[in-house]
Design a protein around this motif. Structure first.
Motif, PDB file in Angstrom:
ATOM      1  N   HIS A  85     -31.232  -1.946  16.100  1.00  0.00           N
ATOM      2  CA  HIS A  85     -31.225  -1.863  17.560  1.00  0.00           C
ATOM      3  C   HIS A  85     -29.982  -1.117  18.060  1.00  0.00           C
ATOM      4  O   HIS A  85     -28.918  -1.153  17.429  1.00  0.00           O
ATOM      5  CB  HIS A  85     -31.268  -3.252  18.187  1.00  0.00           C
ATOM      6  N   VAL A  86     -30.168  -0.456  19.183  1.00  0.00           N
ATOM      7  CA  VAL A  86     -29.087   0.316  19.798  1.00  0.00           C
ATOM      8  C   VAL A  86     -29.067   0.053  21.297  1.00  0.00           C
ATOM      9  O   VAL A  86     -30.044  -0.439  21.883  1.00  0.00           O
ATOM     10  CB  VAL A  86     -29.259   1.834  19.552  1.00  0.00           C
ATOM     11  N   LEU A  87     -27.954   0.378  21.905  1.00  0.00           N
ATOM     12  CA  LEU A  87     -27.848   0.457  23.357  1.00  0.00           C
ATOM     13  C   LEU A  87     -27.905   1.933  23.741  1.00  0.00           C
ATOM     14  O   LEU A  87     -27.189   2.750  23.155  1.00  0.00           O
ATOM     15  CB  LEU A  87     -26.540  -0.146  23.860  1.00  0.00           C
ATOM     16  N   VAL A  88     -28.741   2.255  24.707  1.00  0.00           N
ATOM     17  CA  VAL A  88     -28.811   3.618  25.220  1.00  0.00           C
ATOM     18  C   VAL A  88     -28.112   3.633  26.573  1.00  0.00           C
ATOM     19  O   VAL A  88     -28.504   2.904  27.492  1.00  0.00           O
ATOM     20  CB  VAL A  88     -30.269   4.099  25.372  1.00  0.00           C
ATOM     21  N   VAL A  89     -27.081   4.437  26.678  1.00  0.00           N
ATOM     22  CA  VAL A  89     -26.233   4.486  27.870  1.00  0.00           C
ATOM     23  C   VAL A  89     -26.183   5.921  28.368  1.00  0.00           C
ATOM     24  O   VAL A  89     -26.222   6.872  27.573  1.00  0.00           O
ATOM     25  CB  VAL A  89     -24.807   3.979  27.543  1.00  0.00           C
ATOM     26  N   LYS A  90     -26.090   6.098  29.658  1.00  0.00           N
ATOM     27  CA  LYS A  90     -25.925   7.432  30.221  1.00  0.00           C
ATOM     28  C   LYS A  90     -24.622   8.039  29.699  1.00  0.00           C
ATOM     29  O   LYS A  90     -23.577   7.387  29.693  1.00  0.00           O
ATOM     30  CB  LYS A  90     -25.913   7.352  31.751  1.00  0.00           C
ATOM     31  N   ALA A  91     -24.684   9.274  29.259  1.00  0.00           N
ATOM     32  CA  ALA A  91     -23.556   9.888  28.556  1.00  0.00           C
ATOM     33  C   ALA A  91     -22.283   9.932  29.397  1.00  0.00           C
ATOM     34  O   ALA A  91     -21.180   9.773  28.869  1.00  0.00           O
ATOM     35  CB  ALA A  91     -23.933  11.292  28.102  1.00  0.00           C
ATOM     36  N   ASP A  92     -22.425  10.147  30.704  1.00  0.00           N
ATOM     37  CA  ASP A  92     -21.233  10.261  31.547  1.00  0.00           C
ATOM     38  C   ASP A  92     -20.763   8.914  32.091  1.00  0.00           C
ATOM     39  O   ASP A  92     -19.867   8.854  32.932  1.00  0.00           O
ATOM     40  CB  ASP A  92     -21.471  11.245  32.690  1.00  0.00           C
ATOM     41  N   ARG A  93     -21.374   7.836  31.620  1.00  0.00           N
ATOM     42  CA  ARG A  93     -20.991   6.497  32.074  1.00  0.00           C
ATOM     43  C   ARG A  93     -19.783   6.022  31.290  1.00  0.00           C
ATOM     44  O   ARG A  93     -19.723   6.150  30.060  1.00  0.00           O
ATOM     45  CB  ARG A  93     -22.163   5.536  31.859  1.00  0.00           C
ATOM     46  N   ASN A  94     -18.812   5.486  31.973  1.00  0.00           N
ATOM     47  CA  ASN A  94     -17.608   4.983  31.316  1.00  0.00           C
ATOM     48  C   ASN A  94     -17.889   3.579  30.791  1.00  0.00           C
ATOM     49  O   ASN A  94     -17.596   2.575  31.435  1.00  0.00           O
ATOM     50  CB  ASN A  94     -16.429   4.960  32.301  1.00  0.00           C
ATOM     51  N   PHE A  95     -18.488   3.536  29.610  1.00  0.00           N
ATOM     52  CA  PHE A  95     -18.854   2.249  29.026  1.00  0.00           C
ATOM     53  C   PHE A  95     -18.616   2.286  27.532  1.00  0.00           C
ATOM     54  O   PHE A  95     -19.047   3.205  26.837  1.00  0.00           O
ATOM     55  CB  PHE A  95     -20.337   1.931  29.289  1.00  0.00           C
ATOM     56  N   ASN A 119     -28.231  14.814  24.519  1.00  0.00           N
ATOM     57  CA  ASN A 119     -26.815  14.791  24.889  1.00  0.00           C
ATOM     58  C   ASN A 119     -26.571  14.086  26.213  1.00  0.00           C
ATOM     59  O   ASN A 119     -25.419  13.805  26.563  1.00  0.00           O
ATOM     60  CB  ASN A 119     -26.267  16.219  24.950  1.00  0.00           C
ATOM     61  N   LYS A 120     -27.641  13.803  26.962  1.00  0.00           N
ATOM     62  CA  LYS A 120     -27.493  13.072  28.224  1.00  0.00           C
ATOM     63  C   LYS A 120     -27.313  11.571  28.003  1.00  0.00           C
ATOM     64  O   LYS A 120     -27.058  10.833  28.943  1.00  0.00           O
ATOM     65  CB  LYS A 120     -28.707  13.311  29.120  1.00  0.00           C
ATOM     66  N   PHE A 121     -27.478  11.150  26.758  1.00  0.00           N
ATOM     67  CA  PHE A 121     -27.419   9.720  26.455  1.00  0.00           C
ATOM     68  C   PHE A 121     -26.429   9.450  25.317  1.00  0.00           C
ATOM     69  O   PHE A 121     -26.272  10.258  24.416  1.00  0.00           O
ATOM     70  CB  PHE A 121     -28.793   9.207  26.025  1.00  0.00           C
ATOM     71  N   LYS A 122     -25.785   8.300  25.405  1.00  0.00           N
ATOM     72  CA  LYS A 122     -24.999   7.779  24.286  1.00  0.00           C
ATOM     73  C   LYS A 122     -25.834   6.712  23.604  1.00  0.00           C
ATOM     74  O   LYS A 122     -26.407   5.843  24.273  1.00  0.00           O
ATOM     75  CB  LYS A 122     -23.678   7.164  24.779  1.00  0.00           C
ATOM     76  N   ILE A 123     -25.917   6.788  22.290  1.00  0.00           N
ATOM     77  CA  ILE A 123     -26.654   5.788  21.517  1.00  0.00           C
ATOM     78  C   ILE A 123     -25.639   4.977  20.726  1.00  0.00           C
ATOM     79  O   ILE A 123     -24.963   5.501  19.838  1.00  0.00           O
ATOM     80  CB  ILE A 123     -27.682   6.457  20.596  1.00  0.00           C
ATOM     81  N   ILE A 124     -25.502   3.713  21.095  1.00  0.00           N
ATOM     82  CA  ILE A 124     -24.461   2.850  20.549  1.00  0.00           C
ATOM     83  C   ILE A 124     -25.092   1.800  19.639  1.00  0.00           C
ATOM     84  O   ILE A 124     -26.041   1.109  20.029  1.00  0.00           O
ATOM     85  CB  ILE A 124     -23.692   2.151  21.691  1.00  0.00           C
ATOM     86  N   ASP A 125     -24.578   1.685  18.435  1.00  0.00           N
ATOM     87  CA  ASP A 125     -25.108   0.703  17.488  1.00  0.00           C
ATOM     88  C   ASP A 125     -24.965  -0.709  18.048  1.00  0.00           C
ATOM     89  O   ASP A 125     -23.915  -1.081  18.584  1.00  0.00           O
ATOM     90  CB  ASP A 125     -24.368   0.813  16.153  1.00  0.00           C
ATOM     91  N   PHE A 126     -26.044  -1.496  17.948  1.00  0.00           N
ATOM     92  CA  PHE A 126     -26.073  -2.845  18.513  1.00  0.00           C
ATOM     93  C   PHE A 126     -26.357  -3.889  17.430  1.00  0.00           C
ATOM     94  O   PHE A 126     -26.742  -5.011  17.721  1.00  0.00           O
ATOM     95  CB  PHE A 126     -27.149  -2.896  19.607  1.00  0.00           C
TER      96      PHE A 126
END
Length: 253
Positions: A113-123, A198-205
């Motif tokens: 599972h991953v978190l999908v975050v908007k690339a320009d979001r400061n998260f 590239n519009k999204f950050k995919i973060i390991d969850f």
């Protein structure tokens, strides 16, 4: 002549006993790329099953339903011999229990599972507390081991949508901090929608939702011989690399 007829009837009777017709229960939406109803008999699980039974005396007919009805059909008597997919990770949720109660011994593949975050979001994600007080986008009707307790307590707000495309749109429109999903589904959905990855950050969850295996699942009345035959075929598909080829195809790799 009589003896020949008797022998023929015994042979045909034996053949009919061996033959197995299964109903392949599918989810009409939300299950992509495991099951893709827009393309008849398509999807990762569907393709694996079709490959596994092609040289066996087993056939299946697909029946697709919205998710909640799909679960109800498993508990009904309409399709006594059904096959679908499930996971040991889902056995704790009561309405999913039958879906994952009788699983194939061979795994099909593992999911992360991953978190999908908007690339320009400061998260940045370093612990579950990073999501406290935030809207997390999920798929309507699905359960999320490792997250459900926080949704229930209200520490994390759940925004349920009906499809992966809707979830990605919600991320683009800042309706939630992140969308939680299987990595394999995220990559498929981004590729299918023609979106710029590239519009999204995919973060390991994986620290919150550990990886778990996907299996074929069966109704209680499917016989052991049928399941063993399919297990043996799946083992060969894994050994040959065919399952990895199928997964890569649906991710556009």
């Amino acid at each position: 002549m009589i003896r020949l007829c008797i022998i023929l009837c015994v042979f045909l009777s034996s053949f009919c006993v061996q033959a197995q017709r299964l109903t392949y229960l599918a989810i009409s939406s939300q299950a992509e790329p495991f099951q893709i109803i827009a393309q008849p008999n398509a999807g990762i699980v569907t393709d694996i099953l079709a490959e596994a039974v092609q040289n066996l005396d087993i056939t299946f007919t697909q029946r697709a339903y919205p998710f909640k009805r799909y679960l109800r059909m498993m508990h009904s008597d309409q399709y006594p011999l059904w096959i679908s997919y499930g996971s040991p990770a889902w056995q704790g949720a009561s309405e999913l229990n039958l879906q994952s109660r009788h699983l194939s011994k061979e795994t099909l593949f593992d999911v992360t599972h991953v978190l999908v975050v908007k690339a320009d979001r400061n998260f940045n994600f370093d612990s579950i507390e990073a999501l406290f007080g935030e809207n997390v986008i999920t798929l309507d009707g699905f359960h999320y081991p490792g997250l459900d307790e926080y949704f229930a307590s209200g520490e994390i707000n759940k925004l349920a949508v009906r499809s992966h495309e809707n979830a990605l749109t919600a991320i683009e429109n800042n309706r939630g901090i992140a969308f939680v999903s299987m990595k394999i589904r995220v990559l498929y959905s981004i590729n299918k929608a023609g979106l710029d990855r590239n519009k999204f950050k995919i973060i390991d969850f994986s620290s919150i939702v550990p990886p778990y295996p996907i299996h074929l699942s069966y109704s209680p009345t499917v016989d052991e011989k049928t399941k063993l035959s399919i297990d043996e075929a799946i083992a060969e598909l894994k050994k040959s690399g065919k399952i990895n080829q199928i997964i890569k195809f649906y991710q556009g790799i």
